[in-house]
Design a protein around this motif. Structure first.
Motif, short mmCIF file in Angstrom:
data_model
loop_
_atom_site.label_atom_id
_atom_site.label_comp_id
_atom_site.label_asym_id
_atom_site.label_seq_id
_atom_site.Cartn_x
_atom_site.Cartn_y
_atom_site.Cartn_z
N VAL A 231 1.14 -1.34 0.25
CA VAL A 231 0.33 -0.23 0.48
C VAL A 231 1.31 0.97 -0.23
N GLY A 232 -0.08 2.41 -0.94
CA GLY A 232 1.65 3.12 -0.85
C GLY A 232 2.09 3.58 -1.93
N GLY A 233 3.50 4.36 -1.30
CA GLY A 233 5.05 4.16 -2.20
C GLY A 233 5.86 3.95 -0.83
N VAL A 234 6.72 4.06 -1.34
CA VAL A 234 8.73 4.24 -1.25
C VAL A 234 9.08 4.98 -1.84
N PRO A 235 9.90 6.15 -0.85
CA PRO A 235 11.07 6.17 -1.56
C PRO A 235 12.82 6.26 -1.62
N VAL A 236 12.83 6.60 -2.91
CA VAL A 236 14.03 6.07 -3.44
C VAL A 236 15.04 7.20 -2.53
N ARG A 237 16.11 6.90 -2.46
CA ARG A 237 16.93 7.32 -1.09
C ARG A 237 18.39 6.50 -1.74
N GLN A 238 19.54 7.68 -1.18
CA GLN A 238 20.86 7.84 -2.30
C GLN A 238 21.40 7.45 -0.81
N GLY A 239 22.45 5.77 -1.56
CA GLY A 239 23.43 5.71 -0.79
C GLY A 239 24.79 5.72 -0.88
N PRO A 240 25.56 4.75 0.28
CA PRO A 240 27.17 5.23 -0.72
C PRO A 240 27.77 4.76 -1.95
N ALA A 241 26.51 3.58 -2.51
CA ALA A 241 26.90 2.93 -3.92
C ALA A 241 26.24 3.19 -4.23
#
Length: 91
Positions: A64-74
């Motif tokens: 349900v809903g959405g998930v954020p795209v995040r920035q990681g080290p790789a």
């Protein structure tokens, strides 16, 4: 880790303990993967060009809903919390 499983001085000697609970549980997972064609031949693809940090991937199935795209080290990633045998399709 892999080097610790085998003795370089005695080729062919396997130092894994098949009576160990972890070994047996991994063997169960491996058996499921061998018996299920999608798991044997499934692939993960790195698709950084499609989504940028701050984008939201919306659930089309299984969530349900959405998930954020995040920035990681790789690179960029999403974090999902799934129950056993649950899967989601994201847009």
């Amino acid at each position: 880790m892999r080097e610790a499983m085998f003795d370089k001085n005695t080729p062919g000697l396997n130092l894994l303990n098949p009576a160990c609970t972890i070994y047996q549980e991994i063997a169960k997972i491996a058996a499921v993967m061998r018996s299920s064609e999608p798991l044997r031949f499934g692939r993960m693809y790195y698709r950084s060009a499609f989504h940028q940090p701050g984008d939201t991937l919306n659930s089309l199935y299984g969530g349900v809903g959405g998930v954020p795209v995040r920035q990681g080290p790789a690179g960029v990633f999403i974090q999902l919390h799934l129950d056993g045998q649950q899967f989601v399709i994201l847009e």
